[in-house]
Enzyme design. Structure first.
Site: not given
Length: 196
Positions: A10, A12, A54
């Protein structure tokens, strides 16, 4: 066919500081301490590095695809200095609360859906490599990251940086294989110790 082991990361809150809103400029992008060293060690141990993030700020009109791609270029520039550049990156622009015909077709890729991992696996396959899921990890700071990793047949790790949703994972019965204070601890104290 040659097998590869992959760290799906991932972005952030895992690689860079979560600033409470969407990162739109290079100036806002700050690596979490130890990130470069951790990724460099993983690369030396033979892992491919894939970013999966995302980025619903695109659907919300806060950030553009071009800005996200520029930040990924910047991230690779920062990592390359330490021999830690990533191999591939994928981002999902959609958000269920912000319908947009341009982005809604990507709903399958929004974590915890496994679309970005599936795309990466397919891209590796097209390049002649099979991702060894039993030796590949998904590391993130949110429940959706842990769930995405588990759904994709990967080994999931939760980091406490960023959102660090340890309690939420417990409440929802979504169990990571390991919980680490940060990416450096995840890689040095779990992944490298358990690598085959």
């Amino acid at each position: 066919m040659r097998k590869v082991k992959v760290l799906f990361l991932d972005r952030d809150g895992t690689i860079n500081r979560d600033i409470g809103t969407y990162v739109t400029t290079r100036e806002q992008f700050q690596l979490i301490e130890g990130t470069e060293a951790a990724i460099a060690l993983a690369r030396q141990a033979g892992y491919q590095i894939v970013i999966v993030t995302n980025q619903a700020g695109i659907a919300k009109g806060i950030v553009t695809s071009e800005q996200v791609e520029d930040i990924h270029r910047y991230l690779n520039e920062l990592l390359a200095v330490s021999g830690a550049a990533f191999d591939r990156s994928y981002y999902c622009p959609t958000h269920p609360d912000y319908p947009n015909p341009e982005y809604d077709r990507f709903a399958w890729c929004r974590k915890p859906e496994t679309g970005m991992v599936d795309r990466a696996v397919a891209d590796y396959l097209a390049s002649g490599f099979e991702v060894d899921r039993s030796q590949s990890f998904f590391i993130g700071d949110k429940t959706v990251d842990v769930e995405c990793g588990l759904r994709a047949g990967l080994r999931s790790i939760l980091v406490r940086t960023g959102h660090g949703e340890e309690e939420l994972c417990r409440e929802r019965g979504i169990e990571p294989e390991f919980v680490a204070d940060n990416l450096f601890q995840a890689i040095t104290e779990h992944i490298l110790l358990n690598a085959c």
